[in-house]
Design a protein around this motif. Structure first.
Motif, PDB file in Angstrom:
ATOM      1  N   ARG A   1      32.013   2.343  -0.515  1.00  0.00           N
ATOM      2  CA  ARG A   1      33.027   2.769   0.443  1.00  0.00           C
ATOM      3  C   ARG A   1      34.425   2.488  -0.121  1.00  0.00           C
ATOM      4  O   ARG A   1      34.646   1.421  -0.722  1.00  0.00           O
ATOM      5  CB  ARG A   1      32.884   2.019   1.782  1.00  0.00           C
ATOM      6  CG  ARG A   1      31.629   2.324   2.562  1.00  0.00           C
ATOM      7  CD  ARG A   1      31.711   1.764   3.991  1.00  0.00           C
ATOM      8  NE  ARG A   1      32.034   0.329   4.009  1.00  0.00           N
ATOM      9  CZ  ARG A   1      32.213  -0.389   5.130  1.00  0.00           C
ATOM     10  NH1 ARG A   1      32.089   0.190   6.320  1.00  0.00           N
ATOM     11  NH2 ARG A   1      32.500  -1.665   5.074  1.00  0.00           N
TER      12      ARG A   1
ATOM     13  N   CYS B   1      37.016   1.515   1.441  1.00  0.00           N
ATOM     14  CA  CYS B   1      37.556   0.269   2.017  1.00  0.00           C
ATOM     15  C   CYS B   1      37.023  -0.951   1.277  1.00  0.00           C
ATOM     16  O   CYS B   1      37.728  -1.958   1.141  1.00  0.00           O
ATOM     17  CB  CYS B   1      37.267   0.185   3.504  1.00  0.00           C
ATOM     18  SG  CYS B   1      35.518   0.183   3.936  1.00  0.00           S
ATOM     19  N   ASP B   2      35.788  -0.879   0.796  1.00  0.00           N
ATOM     20  CA  ASP B   2      35.217  -2.045   0.117  1.00  0.00           C
ATOM     21  C   ASP B   2      35.851  -2.251  -1.259  1.00  0.00           C
ATOM     22  O   ASP B   2      36.055  -3.393  -1.690  1.00  0.00           O
ATOM     23  CB  ASP B   2      33.694  -1.904   0.025  1.00  0.00           C
ATOM     24  CG  ASP B   2      33.031  -1.973   1.405  1.00  0.00           C
ATOM     25  OD1 ASP B   2      33.566  -2.691   2.282  1.00  0.00           O
ATOM     26  OD2 ASP B   2      32.017  -1.287   1.624  1.00  0.00           O
TER      27      ASP B   2
ATOM     28  N   ALA C   1      39.334  -3.652  -0.523  1.00  0.00           N
ATOM     29  CA  ALA C   1      39.266  -5.062  -0.111  1.00  0.00           C
ATOM     30  C   ALA C   1      39.240  -5.988  -1.325  1.00  0.00           C
ATOM     31  O   ALA C   1      39.923  -7.015  -1.358  1.00  0.00           O
ATOM     32  CB  ALA C   1      38.029  -5.297   0.768  1.00  0.00           C
ATOM     33  N   GLU C   2      38.475  -5.597  -2.348  1.00  0.00           N
ATOM     34  CA  GLU C   2      38.417  -6.426  -3.564  1.00  0.00           C
ATOM     35  C   GLU C   2      39.769  -6.457  -4.267  1.00  0.00           C
ATOM     36  O   GLU C   2      40.206  -7.492  -4.787  1.00  0.00           O
ATOM     37  CB  GLU C   2      37.344  -5.878  -4.526  1.00  0.00           C
ATOM     38  CG  GLU C   2      35.922  -5.893  -3.967  1.00  0.00           C
ATOM     39  CD  GLU C   2      35.489  -7.283  -3.519  1.00  0.00           C
ATOM     40  OE1 GLU C   2      35.737  -8.245  -4.264  1.00  0.00           O
ATOM     41  OE2 GLU C   2      34.926  -7.400  -2.416  1.00  0.00           O
TER      42      GLU C   2
ATOM     43  N   GLY D   1      36.436   4.876   5.306  1.00  0.00           N
ATOM     44  CA  GLY D   1      35.085   4.422   4.998  1.00  0.00           C
ATOM     45  C   GLY D   1      34.307   5.415   4.159  1.00  0.00           C
ATOM     46  O   GLY D   1      33.100   5.221   3.912  1.00  0.00           O
TER      47      GLY D   1
END
Lengths: 391, 391
Positions: free
Chosen positions: A189, A191-192, A195-196, A234
């Motif tokens: 995704r 967003c993932d 995030a990192e 997402g």
């Protein structure tokens, strides 16, 4: 707790006061959070309410005028003495009828500056139409001068202490790029991955803690990469698609930025060709970015390379970068584009960003650099420039 | 790719047009990114250049007027047809002489709206003094009306689809709070705790991807916690100190916010007492927050509790929350404070934030809630309300 020495703030203020003289302003009423920070050290996420720094030609210290709740933050982060801090009451927060700029006018009247020539940052995001109307109404005998970029131009040449912070920011963003390239993969995704990246930006490095960049990571893929400023969702990254990563690094509000492009799969020939041309254009333009050259000459060097290869690009290829707050890490002064005759001087810093957006996909390559005394610039960001291929 | 159905946007637009009639405006020129998103779906990190949505009373679709580079993003994220998208050229970006608002004036003249009554968002962060001056100069026969909160008031009652997003945002922030409480510990750098929190915010949950909150995590400790809006640094959390966490969660630009306080060590009695009083005040105020009650009555219920216990608080205890962009997740309309006579209606949503800042430390406790048809509100955020003790 200020980020710089008192001598450094004094030098900045002297430079700004000299510019005030040239601009014909006796007083500056500043609302841009970067202007506030640059002159006083004040730093807080309080720019969602009105706040000002007022520079008065014959007063040593500027005045900080902000919400009462934020005065403790001003005490902790600025170099100003207590009698330079003016707190306004809670009644003036998000009120239909009471505006903090009216209190600024009152403060100037009280100090017998009602007939002064007042410089204001007309096009700063944090100087609203209402704030200006209140100030004008409250100071009927004053004369107003547009000083929108006055502090911005004072900021453009960096001190050694500022450059040290930008090098730290460049370390941070170079690390964050590695994290981002690792994270972007088919099936992940958006967003993932982001995030990192954001975690890497804010962790920072062992030597430089990560401050928040003034703009978010931009990591679009596929058709969305053709729209430069969409944020993530997402959606999942897809096999056989292009994605680019445009990231900031920040330390003590000083920025470096970096962009690279990744292909998830075996890249088509036209993309490999574009990547090679843009890389050559970047090298050529960087080579041209020397003290004494104008911004438009740097852009012309780039344009010659891409025109020869059959490409064109309508938008600027870079801008001055340094201290800033959301929504922009650019300083809104010099741009690397046709018509900008700003002469490069040593210790100016730019983000050279080569974004090539077409109907169905985008491509970006960038570096943050410092103009040196002699010769080619110091490229502060560090990451291989080739198209990244994750097959 | 718009976040809501076309019917939902049509209903919003009808509501805004009705308010235009009441406000005496034929046209709205909107600059607040939240207004743009609310009426058209447009979403992008492009508000660092000028962009507008123009609502014309007798035109079905609003006009989006933005930078050429951002038109592809408008095509992807808004429900507008191609003939409602107006792109301005790159020459008008960060220029000393060419301003996008002058092009808006030209567009209105071309549409024979030069004598219209024009509503503008005078105190929006993204409607600068210069933008207003350009619009006024370009439309000498127009009449201007301050419509700063017009779209904001239209936003205050949420639809079922919006509430679903806010519940998702509340899930995200409730998870992020767990991560944050775990991360804050003696010896940990502030930036490292915040990095973990931001990653949790942006990962989101399995059901709701994490969008970027309009304000940063606020996680100060010790003396810095007395200054509500300081951001983090590389300082380390210390044993025997108080820290609070004020966090947002966001999904599709809709927010929920949540604050808790943690003590690293054995808390002093006065802090335990404060925590108990604030918790009782929160419960009492939440219980009072029913449809038909005014904002100031909710605040009065809280104040009665803390006054009895010997405390006072000068600032508001909450504000309307929902769709927004940096720098603020609050909607800048209703506030839970003395003098605000806004009547609570079902499906209004508030962040009730009880911040008690003293000379040497801060304390916060908050919830995001929805006003219900009958009875006490739906508290969307979920986390135990006691002072968190990490001994």
């Amino acid at each position: 707790m200020s980020a710089f020495s008192k001598a450094e703030y004094a030098a900045r203020l002297a430079r700004v006061k000299a510019s005030m003289g040239e601009a014909g302003a006796d007083v500056l009423v500043l609302a841009d959070p970067a202007s506030l920070n640059y002159l006083t050290g004040y730093d807080g996420w309080s720019f969602y309410v009105h706040q000002y720094v007022v520079v008065i030609g014959d007063r040593e210290q500027p005045l900080w005028i902000g919400r009462g709740m934020d005065a403790p933050g001003a005490r902790l982060t600025s170099w100003l003495d207590e009698d330079s801090l003016v707190a306004y009451p809670e009644s003036h927060v998000d009120s239909e009828t009471l505006h903090p700029a009216a209190l600024v006018a009152g403060e100037l009247l009280r100090r017998k500056l009602g007939s002064a020539r007042i410089g204001v940052e007309m096009d700063s995001w944090y100087y609203t139409a209402q704030a200006h109307a209140e100030l004008v109404a409250g100071l009927p005998s004053a004369r107003f001068v547009n000083a929108h970029r006055l502090v911005g131009w004072a900021r453009i040449v960096k001190s050694p202490a500022e450059i040290a912070m930008m090098r730290g920011a460049a370390d941070i963003v170079s690390e964050a790029m590695k994290v981002g390239i690792d994270a972007v993969a088919p099936g992940v995704r958006e967003c993932d991955a982001v995030a990192e990246i954001m975690a890497a930006q804010v962790h920072g490095t062992a030597g430089f803690w990560g401050d928040y960049p003034a703009a978010l990571p931009s990591v679009p893929s596929g058709a969305k990469s053709a729209a430069p400023h969409l944020t993530w969702s997402g959606d999942r990254y897809e096999q056989d698609s292009v994605a680019y990563l445009e990231l900031g690094g920040c330390h003590n509000r000083y920025h470096a930025a970096l962009a690279r492009t990744v292909y998830l799969g075996r890249p088509p020939d036209h993309l490999l060709k574009l990547a090679a041309v843009v890389e050559e254009g970047l090298e050529t333009a960087l080579e041209a970015a020397r003290a004494g050259v104008t911004c438009e000459e740097v852009e012309a060097a780039w344009r010659a390379v891409i025109t020869r290869a059959g490409y064109e690009k309508a938008s600027r290829i870079g801008y001055s970068i340094g201290l800033n707050y959301p929504p922009d890490w650019g300083e809104r002064t010099a741009s690397l584009r046709e018509g900008d005759r700003t002469v490069l001087r040593p210790d100016m810093c730019f983000h050279m960003i080569l974004g090539m957006w077409e109907d169905d996909r985008g491509f970006e390559l960038s570096e943050t650099f410092r103009v040196t005394e002699n010769g080619s610039p110091e490229v502060m960001t560090r990451f291989p420039r080739d198209l990244v291929i994750k097959a």
